[in-house]
Scaffold this motif. Structure first.
Motif, mmCIF file in Angstrom:
data_model
loop_
_atom_site.group_PDB
_atom_site.id
_atom_site.type_symbol
_atom_site.label_atom_id
_atom_site.label_comp_id
_atom_site.label_asym_id
_atom_site.label_seq_id
_atom_site.Cartn_x
_atom_site.Cartn_y
_atom_site.Cartn_z
ATOM 1 N N CYS A 68 0.915 -1.247 -0.062
ATOM 2 C CA CYS A 68 0.179 0.060 -0.038
ATOM 3 C C CYS A 68 0.868 1.235 -0.028
ATOM 4 N N VAL A 69 0.526 2.261 -0.843
ATOM 5 C CA VAL A 69 0.883 3.547 -0.816
ATOM 6 C C VAL A 69 0.198 4.564 -0.337
ATOM 7 N N ASP A 70 0.680 5.383 0.582
ATOM 8 C CA ASP A 70 -0.287 6.712 1.149
ATOM 9 C C ASP A 70 -0.357 7.632 0.329
ATOM 10 N N LYS A 71 -1.632 8.178 0.211
ATOM 11 C CA LYS A 71 -1.978 8.875 -0.913
ATOM 12 C C LYS A 71 -1.340 10.291 -0.619
ATOM 13 N N ALA A 72 -0.691 10.476 0.585
ATOM 14 C CA ALA A 72 0.101 11.675 0.808
ATOM 15 C C ALA A 72 1.521 11.669 0.631
ATOM 16 N N SER A 73 1.774 10.532 0.127
ATOM 17 C CA SER A 73 3.429 10.341 -0.321
ATOM 18 C C SER A 73 3.554 11.386 -1.277
ATOM 19 N N THR A 74 4.912 11.650 -1.014
ATOM 20 C CA THR A 74 5.565 13.085 -2.251
ATOM 21 C C THR A 74 5.792 12.539 -3.553
ATOM 22 N N SER A 75 5.727 11.167 -3.554
ATOM 23 C CA SER A 75 6.094 10.563 -5.090
ATOM 24 C C SER A 75 4.770 9.802 -5.510
ATOM 25 N N PHE A 76 3.525 10.163 -4.905
ATOM 26 C CA PHE A 76 2.482 9.462 -5.076
ATOM 27 C C PHE A 76 2.002 9.356 -6.783
ATOM 28 N N ASP A 77 2.512 10.611 -7.483
ATOM 29 C CA ASP A 77 2.084 10.846 -8.812
ATOM 30 C C ASP A 77 2.984 9.604 -9.585
ATOM 31 N N ILE A 78 4.150 9.391 -9.121
ATOM 32 C CA ILE A 78 4.988 8.418 -9.766
ATOM 33 C C ILE A 78 4.472 6.914 -9.537
ATOM 34 N N TRP A 79 3.956 6.782 -8.339
ATOM 35 C CA TRP A 79 3.259 5.145 -7.903
ATOM 36 C C TRP A 79 2.331 5.174 -8.795
ATOM 37 N N MET A 80 1.095 6.215 -9.104
ATOM 38 C CA MET A 80 0.250 6.230 -9.974
ATOM 39 C C MET A 80 0.460 5.838 -11.297
ATOM 40 N N GLU A 81 1.506 6.547 -11.930
ATOM 41 C CA GLU A 81 2.041 6.548 -13.276
ATOM 42 C C GLU A 81 2.747 5.290 -13.713
ATOM 43 N N THR A 82 3.402 4.602 -12.790
ATOM 44 C CA THR A 82 4.381 3.526 -13.153
ATOM 45 C C THR A 82 3.669 2.346 -13.500
ATOM 46 N N GLU A 83 4.348 1.525 -14.330
ATOM 47 C CA GLU A 83 3.658 0.194 -14.582
ATOM 48 C C GLU A 83 4.633 -1.111 -14.020
ATOM 49 N N ASN A 84 5.255 -0.659 -13.231
ATOM 50 C CA ASN A 84 6.182 -1.613 -12.500
ATOM 51 C C ASN A 84 6.719 -1.352 -11.235
ATOM 52 N N PHE A 85 7.083 -2.021 -10.515
ATOM 53 C CA PHE A 85 7.724 -1.806 -9.085
ATOM 54 C C PHE A 85 8.917 -3.198 -8.841
ATOM 55 N N SER A 86 9.675 -2.824 -8.024
ATOM 56 C CA SER A 86 10.812 -4.111 -7.463
ATOM 57 C C SER A 86 10.343 -3.919 -5.971
ATOM 58 N N VAL A 87 10.224 -5.094 -5.385
ATOM 59 C CA VAL A 87 10.278 -5.197 -3.987
ATOM 60 C C VAL A 87 11.572 -5.843 -3.339
ATOM 61 N N HIS A 88 12.346 -5.296 -2.456
ATOM 62 C CA HIS A 88 13.539 -5.559 -1.904
ATOM 63 C C HIS A 88 13.333 -6.005 -0.794
ATOM 64 N N LEU A 89 13.623 -7.239 -0.296
ATOM 65 C CA LEU A 89 13.491 -7.562 1.073
ATOM 66 C C LEU A 89 14.759 -7.392 1.930
ATOM 67 N N LEU A 90 14.537 -6.771 2.874
ATOM 68 C CA LEU A 90 15.926 -6.097 3.695
ATOM 69 C C LEU A 90 15.954 -7.352 4.964
ATOM 70 N N ASP A 91 17.190 -7.490 5.106
ATOM 71 C CA ASP A 91 17.447 -8.304 6.333
ATOM 72 C C ASP A 91 18.481 -7.365 7.096
ATOM 73 N N GLN A 92 19.340 -8.058 8.273
ATOM 74 C CA GLN A 92 20.113 -7.164 8.966
ATOM 75 C C GLN A 92 21.388 -6.565 8.214
ATOM 76 N N THR A 93 21.702 -7.069 7.098
ATOM 77 C CA THR A 93 22.932 -6.532 6.380
ATOM 78 C C THR A 93 22.367 -5.394 5.432
ATOM 79 N N THR A 94 21.266 -5.310 5.194
ATOM 80 C CA THR A 94 20.605 -4.436 4.155
ATOM 81 C C THR A 94 19.710 -3.345 4.981
#
Length: 163
Positions: A68-94
């Motif tokens: 989910c992305v907050d509608k108040a996000s400063t990059s909301f327009d990009i999230w609404m325009e994009t046709e792609n995204f990458s999910v990076h799972l973080l662990d202790q090293t990242t």
């Protein structure tokens, strides 16, 4: 069988009662341990990235995930325009990426040696567990938009090893 989505029906109680639950829900959710990930995207030459803990799998057939992305996000327009995204799972090293991607109104990618994922999203160089996704759909969710993506590529060093 396809299920038609129904328009949101107001709850049986008045709106102000639901509004009073906001601080309590926020406090309650602080106790829910979740994984942390960074989601990145590109729309043309513009990039966006943020820390997410609302990430979840939706379906195995087809392979779908959501966040989910907050509608108040400063990059909301990009999230609404994009046709792609990458999910990076973080662990202790990242986890060092968290302070960078929780900031608002700054270039979160400055100084990073970025790569490009299979769908065109920016890829964080040192995060080994990643999904590259194409937008499947977006749904209204109160003050957020629910982003659903079809998994295009899975990057993981050893799929047989439990994480």
């Amino acid at each position: 069988m396809l299920v038609e989505s129904k328009p949101h029906q107001p709850a049986a109680f008045p709106g102000p009662a639901a509004d009073r639950q906001t601080p309590g829900l926020r406090s309650f959710m602080r106790h829910w341990d979740t994984g942390t990930c960074v989601v990145t995207a590109a729309a043309g030459e513009r990039r966006a990235g943020l820390v997410v803990n609302s990430f979840t799998s939706v379906s195995l057939e087809p392979a779908l995930v959501s966040w989910c992305v907050d509608k108040a996000s400063t990059s909301f327009d990009i999230w609404m325009e994009t046709e792609n995204f990458s999910v990076h799972l973080l662990d202790q090293t990242t986890a060092h990426h968290i302070p960078r991607f929780v900031q608002r109104g700054v270039d979160k990618f400055a100084g990073l040696e970025l790569q490009t994922g299979t769908t065109g999203s920016p890829v964080l160089p040192d995060v080994r567990l990643r999904l590259d996704c194409r937008i499947w759909d977006r749904y209204e969710g109160g003050d957020h938009i629910i982003m659903v993506g079809a998994v295009d590529h899975i990057a993981q060093p050893d799929p047989a090893r439990d994480v």
